[in-house]
Design a protein around this motif. Structure first.
Motif, PDB file in Angstrom:
ATOM      1  N   LEU A  35       3.597  19.158 -17.005  1.00  0.00           N
ATOM      2  CA  LEU A  35       2.622  20.137 -17.470  1.00  0.00           C
ATOM      3  C   LEU A  35       3.112  21.746 -17.530  1.00  0.00           C
ATOM      4  CD1 LEU A  35      -0.583  21.073 -17.779  1.00  0.00           C
ATOM      5  CD2 LEU A  35      -0.380  21.361 -15.376  1.00  0.00           C
ATOM      6  N   VAL A  36       3.990  21.892 -16.722  1.00  0.00           N
ATOM      7  CA  VAL A  36       4.867  23.123 -16.396  1.00  0.00           C
ATOM      8  C   VAL A  36       5.621  23.464 -17.790  1.00  0.00           C
ATOM      9  CG1 VAL A  36       6.327  24.422 -15.259  1.00  0.00           C
ATOM     10  CG2 VAL A  36       4.449  23.380 -13.945  1.00  0.00           C
ATOM     11  N   ARG A  83       0.853  -1.302  -0.062  1.00  0.00           N
ATOM     12  CA  ARG A  83       0.069   0.022   0.102  1.00  0.00           C
ATOM     13  C   ARG A  83       0.841   1.137   0.000  1.00  0.00           C
ATOM     14  NH1 ARG A  83      -4.013   1.458   4.715  1.00  0.00           N
ATOM     15  NH2 ARG A  83      -4.359   3.777   4.292  1.00  0.00           N
ATOM     16  N   ALA A  84       1.913   1.284   0.648  1.00  0.00           N
ATOM     17  CA  ALA A  84       2.905   2.435   0.846  1.00  0.00           C
ATOM     18  C   ALA A  84       3.760   2.621  -0.415  1.00  0.00           C
ATOM     19  CB  ALA A  84       3.681   2.180   2.033  1.00  0.00           C
ATOM     20  N   LYS A  85       4.122   1.434  -1.041  1.00  0.00           N
ATOM     21  CA  LYS A  85       4.641   1.408  -2.524  1.00  0.00           C
ATOM     22  C   LYS A  85       3.942   1.917  -3.390  1.00  0.00           C
ATOM     23  CE  LYS A  85       7.182  -1.781  -5.467  1.00  0.00           C
ATOM     24  NZ  LYS A  85       7.569  -3.079  -5.588  1.00  0.00           N
ATOM     25  N   SER A  86       2.534   1.434  -3.481  1.00  0.00           N
ATOM     26  CA  SER A  86       1.582   2.132  -4.447  1.00  0.00           C
ATOM     27  C   SER A  86       1.365   3.589  -4.256  1.00  0.00           C
ATOM     28  CB  SER A  86       0.407   1.381  -4.244  1.00  0.00           C
ATOM     29  OG  SER A  86      -0.753   1.943  -4.925  1.00  0.00           O
ATOM     30  N   ALA A  87       1.252   4.104  -3.208  1.00  0.00           N
ATOM     31  CA  ALA A  87       1.155   5.460  -2.672  1.00  0.00           C
ATOM     32  C   ALA A  87       2.395   6.422  -3.170  1.00  0.00           C
ATOM     33  CB  ALA A  87       0.864   5.611  -1.355  1.00  0.00           C
ATOM     34  N   ALA A  88       3.512   5.733  -2.962  1.00  0.00           N
ATOM     35  CA  ALA A  88       4.719   6.253  -3.274  1.00  0.00           C
ATOM     36  C   ALA A  88       4.874   6.586  -4.806  1.00  0.00           C
ATOM     37  CB  ALA A  88       5.906   5.687  -2.638  1.00  0.00           C
ATOM     38  N   LEU A  89       4.469   5.443  -5.289  1.00  0.00           N
ATOM     39  CA  LEU A  89       4.422   5.553  -6.970  1.00  0.00           C
ATOM     40  C   LEU A  89       3.299   6.467  -7.340  1.00  0.00           C
ATOM     41  CD1 LEU A  89       4.974   1.577  -7.720  1.00  0.00           C
ATOM     42  CD2 LEU A  89       6.714   3.759  -8.077  1.00  0.00           C
ATOM     43  N   TRP A  90       2.257   6.596  -6.969  1.00  0.00           N
ATOM     44  CA  TRP A  90       1.440   7.571  -7.303  1.00  0.00           C
ATOM     45  C   TRP A  90       1.668   8.888  -7.313  1.00  0.00           C
ATOM     46  CZ3 TRP A  90      -1.949   7.144 -10.761  1.00  0.00           C
ATOM     47  CH2 TRP A  90      -2.808   5.928 -11.111  1.00  0.00           C
ATOM     48  N   GLY A  91       2.569   9.088  -5.955  1.00  0.00           N
ATOM     49  CA  GLY A  91       3.027  10.630  -5.685  1.00  0.00           C
ATOM     50  C   GLY A  91       4.073  10.859  -6.902  1.00  0.00           C
ATOM     51  N   LEU A  92       4.937   9.933  -7.341  1.00  0.00           N
ATOM     52  CA  LEU A  92       5.932  10.136  -8.289  1.00  0.00           C
ATOM     53  C   LEU A  92       5.271  10.416  -9.555  1.00  0.00           C
ATOM     54  CD1 LEU A  92       8.908  10.056  -9.028  1.00  0.00           C
ATOM     55  CD2 LEU A  92       8.647   7.733  -9.392  1.00  0.00           C
ATOM     56  N   VAL A  93       4.354   9.773 -10.004  1.00  0.00           N
ATOM     57  CA  VAL A  93       3.463  10.023 -11.195  1.00  0.00           C
ATOM     58  C   VAL A  93       2.687  11.503 -11.269  1.00  0.00           C
ATOM     59  CG1 VAL A  93       1.228   9.521 -12.344  1.00  0.00           C
ATOM     60  CG2 VAL A  93       2.825   7.704 -11.780  1.00  0.00           C
ATOM     61  N   GLY A  94       2.310  11.835 -10.096  1.00  0.00           N
ATOM     62  CA  GLY A  94       1.833  13.423  -9.910  1.00  0.00           C
ATOM     63  C   GLY A  94       2.947  14.270  -9.798  1.00  0.00           C
ATOM     64  N   PHE A  95       3.977  14.084  -9.626  1.00  0.00           N
ATOM     65  CA  PHE A  95       5.078  14.913  -9.388  1.00  0.00           C
ATOM     66  C   PHE A  95       5.819  15.149 -10.742  1.00  0.00           C
ATOM     67  CE2 PHE A  95       9.953  15.219  -9.402  1.00  0.00           C
ATOM     68  CZ  PHE A  95      10.079  16.374  -8.786  1.00  0.00           C
ATOM     69  N   ALA A 122       9.020  25.604  -9.946  1.00  0.00           N
ATOM     70  CA  ALA A 122       8.148  24.389 -10.340  1.00  0.00           C
ATOM     71  C   ALA A 122       8.313  23.025  -9.509  1.00  0.00           C
ATOM     72  CB  ALA A 122       8.496  24.357 -11.848  1.00  0.00           C
ATOM     73  N   LEU A 123       9.673  22.957  -9.183  1.00  0.00           N
ATOM     74  CA  LEU A 123      10.201  21.571  -8.444  1.00  0.00           C
ATOM     75  C   LEU A 123       9.617  21.604  -7.102  1.00  0.00           C
ATOM     76  CD1 LEU A 123      13.993  21.549  -9.405  1.00  0.00           C
ATOM     77  CD2 LEU A 123      12.017  19.897 -10.061  1.00  0.00           C
ATOM     78  N   GLY A 124       9.321  23.005  -6.658  1.00  0.00           N
ATOM     79  CA  GLY A 124       8.694  23.100  -5.437  1.00  0.00           C
ATOM     80  C   GLY A 124       7.270  22.738  -5.432  1.00  0.00           C
ATOM     81  N   LEU A 125       6.742  23.356  -6.272  1.00  0.00           N
ATOM     82  CA  LEU A 125       5.134  23.037  -6.585  1.00  0.00           C
ATOM     83  C   LEU A 125       4.904  21.612  -6.833  1.00  0.00           C
ATOM     84  CD1 LEU A 125       3.927  26.154  -8.557  1.00  0.00           C
ATOM     85  CD2 LEU A 125       3.280  25.593  -6.175  1.00  0.00           C
ATOM     86  N   GLY A 126       5.990  21.063  -7.853  1.00  0.00           N
ATOM     87  CA  GLY A 126       5.641  19.809  -8.069  1.00  0.00           C
ATOM     88  C   GLY A 126       5.813  18.683  -6.886  1.00  0.00           C
ATOM     89  N   LEU A 127       6.829  19.203  -5.829  1.00  0.00           N
ATOM     90  CA  LEU A 127       6.734  18.267  -4.502  1.00  0.00           C
ATOM     91  C   LEU A 127       5.472  18.308  -3.795  1.00  0.00           C
ATOM     92  CD1 LEU A 127       8.678  16.612  -2.995  1.00  0.00           C
ATOM     93  CD2 LEU A 127       9.390  18.568  -1.698  1.00  0.00           C
ATOM     94  N   VAL A 128       5.011  19.400  -3.633  1.00  0.00           N
ATOM     95  CA  VAL A 128       3.670  19.665  -3.180  1.00  0.00           C
ATOM     96  C   VAL A 128       2.421  18.607  -3.767  1.00  0.00           C
ATOM     97  CG1 VAL A 128       1.637  21.030  -2.469  1.00  0.00           C
ATOM     98  CG2 VAL A 128       4.078  21.649  -2.165  1.00  0.00           C
TER      99      VAL A 128
END
Length: 81
Positions: free
Chosen positions: A32-33, A14-26, A49-55
């Motif tokens: 997009l930017v 579950r944590a691995k899946s969430a981390a991968l979704w976070g990477l996809v979002g980043f 952009a890197l800061g906003l991408g991290l958020v």
């Protein structure tokens, strides 16, 4: 199938899946930017952009971690109907 018993080795799935979704979002946010910067005047600097991408990535990862059990339960309920 990896051959390892579930929960014995490595990171929680579950944590691995969430981390991968976070990477996809980043990475999606950075694409997009960059696309916007190619078509028009850049609205943020690369560090901004890197800061906003991290958020965005953190929000996507946390959202995936919180919502995954709810969505799985809902899908299981729909399967029994």
């Amino acid at each position: 199938m990896s051959g390892y018993p579930a929960g014995r080795m490595g990171v929680d799935p579950r944590a691995k899946s969430a981390a991968l979704w976070g990477l996809v979002g980043f990475l999606s946010f950075l694409v997009l930017v960059q696309s916007y910067a190619l078509l028009a005047t850049p609205i943020v600097t690369i560090t901004g952009a890197l800061g906003l991408g991290l958020v965005v990535g953190l929000a996507a990862g946390i959202g995936a971690y919180v919502l995954e059990p709810r969505l799985a339960a809902r899908a299981a309920d729909r399967r029994t109907e």
